[in-house]
Motif scaffolding. Structure first.
Motif, mmCIF file in Angstrom:
data_model
loop_
_atom_site.group_PDB
_atom_site.id
_atom_site.type_symbol
_atom_site.label_atom_id
_atom_site.label_comp_id
_atom_site.label_asym_id
_atom_site.label_seq_id
_atom_site.Cartn_x
_atom_site.Cartn_y
_atom_site.Cartn_z
ATOM 1 N N GLU A 15 5.566 -43.557 123.456
ATOM 2 C CA GLU A 15 6.455 -43.978 122.363
ATOM 3 C C GLU A 15 7.782 -43.225 122.336
ATOM 4 O O GLU A 15 8.826 -43.863 122.113
ATOM 5 N N PRO A 16 7.843 -41.904 122.569
ATOM 6 C CA PRO A 16 9.154 -41.223 122.530
ATOM 7 C C PRO A 16 10.166 -41.804 123.519
ATOM 8 O O PRO A 16 11.362 -41.847 123.227
ATOM 9 N N THR A 18 10.441 -44.897 124.374
ATOM 10 C CA THR A 18 10.888 -46.240 124.000
ATOM 11 C C THR A 18 12.176 -46.211 123.169
ATOM 12 O O THR A 18 12.989 -47.134 123.260
ATOM 13 N N TYR A 19 12.376 -45.168 122.366
ATOM 14 C CA TYR A 19 13.593 -45.085 121.548
ATOM 15 C C TYR A 19 14.829 -44.958 122.434
ATOM 16 O O TYR A 19 15.877 -45.560 122.161
ATOM 17 N N PHE A 20 14.702 -44.186 123.503
ATOM 18 C CA PHE A 20 15.822 -44.031 124.429
ATOM 19 C C PHE A 20 16.047 -45.316 125.229
ATOM 20 O O PHE A 20 17.195 -45.699 125.486
ATOM 21 N N TYR A 22 15.449 -48.264 124.128
ATOM 22 C CA TYR A 22 16.085 -49.191 123.184
ATOM 23 C C TYR A 22 17.578 -48.910 123.076
ATOM 24 O O TYR A 22 18.399 -49.834 123.043
ATOM 25 N N LEU A 23 17.963 -47.634 123.016
ATOM 26 C CA LEU A 23 19.369 -47.257 122.930
ATOM 27 C C LEU A 23 20.121 -47.689 124.183
ATOM 28 O O LEU A 23 21.248 -48.227 124.099
ATOM 29 N N ILE A 71 9.632 -52.008 126.645
ATOM 30 C CA ILE A 71 9.534 -51.335 125.351
ATOM 31 C C ILE A 71 8.280 -51.790 124.597
ATOM 32 O O ILE A 71 7.531 -50.978 124.049
ATOM 33 N N LEU A 75 5.104 -49.362 123.735
ATOM 34 C CA LEU A 75 4.742 -49.127 122.333
ATOM 35 C C LEU A 75 3.296 -49.516 122.043
ATOM 36 O O LEU A 75 2.751 -49.162 120.991
#
Length: 319
Positions: A15-16, A18-20, A22-23, A71, A75
């Motif tokens: 999960e950590p 996936t935020y990057f 997404y960015l 992503i 997730l």
């Protein structure tokens, strides 16, 4: 896979990342769409470097199709069929983009080198027709290596929360995957040599012209070289330092569980750097393509002019 893979939780805690991802996707899709618009607005004939950059942009759009699926899978919200689709198709699109990016960045570096060194013996390489031909050959070569990973039949496995793509592959699929990785590392090494040698020759030529009256253009060329080289090193070198040992852990040549988990996390982190070329590429388009740069300048100049006219019109109405 051997039974030991069942007791080693390699594909968890993603999960950590996936935020990057997404960015990167958000910045990249905005930049790529603007670049596509800018390139299509120019009706003038493209030079070689523009042709290579347009092919790079096309590869970037393949990456934008793949990232949302990755992503969702990372997730853990993707249905089972989407996980299978990711392993067969979208994961391959990520690697197609990576190696097309490496190759076309090498061609951009070579083209810049030929422009500055004025090599007449191989002038035909700088013709747009040659650039289109070699771009077609590159696409066919990369697809020939990668597409079999999409079409080789896979095996049915029981649904489970976390699964690695290698677990879907039959023996022939695993062998082709291993061959693909070694071929791709060979592509990386060969085209890295082209980039480094081309940039070294350019820097040497610029050093010889350091006393030239037209120093500003020399300085601009140096900045362009540093941009290409820096983005290349940051994006692709860390990933390929991890690629071979990670591949060996996939085939369980490396079977120690903590080592496999560490290699997988390192692969994911360096893969994130590799896909971040999606964010850097629009900057390269601006600095390396005159057609793109002129369109960007015209757009913002027109926008500023319109804003000034509206403000002036509003002031007159108030009076």
């Amino acid at each position: 896979m051997t039974n030991s893979s069942l007791f080693c939780p390699v594909y968890r805690d993603l999960e950590p990342f996936t935020y990057f991802f997404y960015l990167v996707f958000l910045i990249g899709i905005i930049g790529s769409c603007f670049a596509a618009w800018a390139f299509t607005q120019k009706t003038t004939q493209h030079r070689c470097v523009s042709i290579y950059l347009i092919n790079l942009l096309t590869a970037d759009f393949l990456l934008t199709l793949a990232i949302p699926v990755k992503i969702a899978v990372d997730l853990g919200v993707a249905p089972w069929k989407l996980k299978i689709f990711h392993c067969q198709v979208t994961a391959c699109l990520i690697y197609i983009n990576m190696y097309l990016s490496i190759i076309f960045l090498a061609f951009v570096s070579l083209d810049r080198c030929l422009q500055l060194t004025h090599s007449c013996k191989i002038y035909r390489i700088q013709e747009p027709g040659f650039a289109r031909m070699i771009s077609t050959v590159v696409w066919l070569m990369v697809l020939l290596i990668m597409v079999p990973n999409m079409v080789i039949p896979i095996q049915d496995i029981a649904e489970k929360p976390s699964v690695g793509c290698m677990e879907f592959k039959k023996e022939f699929g695993r062998n082709w995957h291993l061959l693909t990785n070694f071929l791709c590392v060979a592509i990386f090494l060969n085209f890295s040599a082209i980039i480094l040698i081309s940039n070294f020759l350019v820097i040497r030529q610029l050093y010889r012209n350091r006393d030239n009256a037209n120093y500003s253009s020399v300085k601009t060329a140096l900045v362009n070289i540093l941009l290409v080289t820096t983005s290349y090193i940051v994006c692709f070198v860390p990933y390929h330092a991890v690629r071979i040992p990670y591949t060996l852990s996939q085939t369980e040549v490396i079977s120690d569980c903590p080592t496999r988990i560490s290699l997988f996390k390192a692969k994911e982190a360096t893969l994130l750097l590799a896909v971040s070329n999606l964010c850097f590429d629009p900057i390269l388009y601006y600095h390396l393509s005159k057609a793109f740069r002129l369109k960007v300048t015209e757009t913002f100049a027109s926008s500023k002019k319109t804003k000034v006219q509206k403000e002036k019109s509003g002031s007159e109405n108030e009076v």
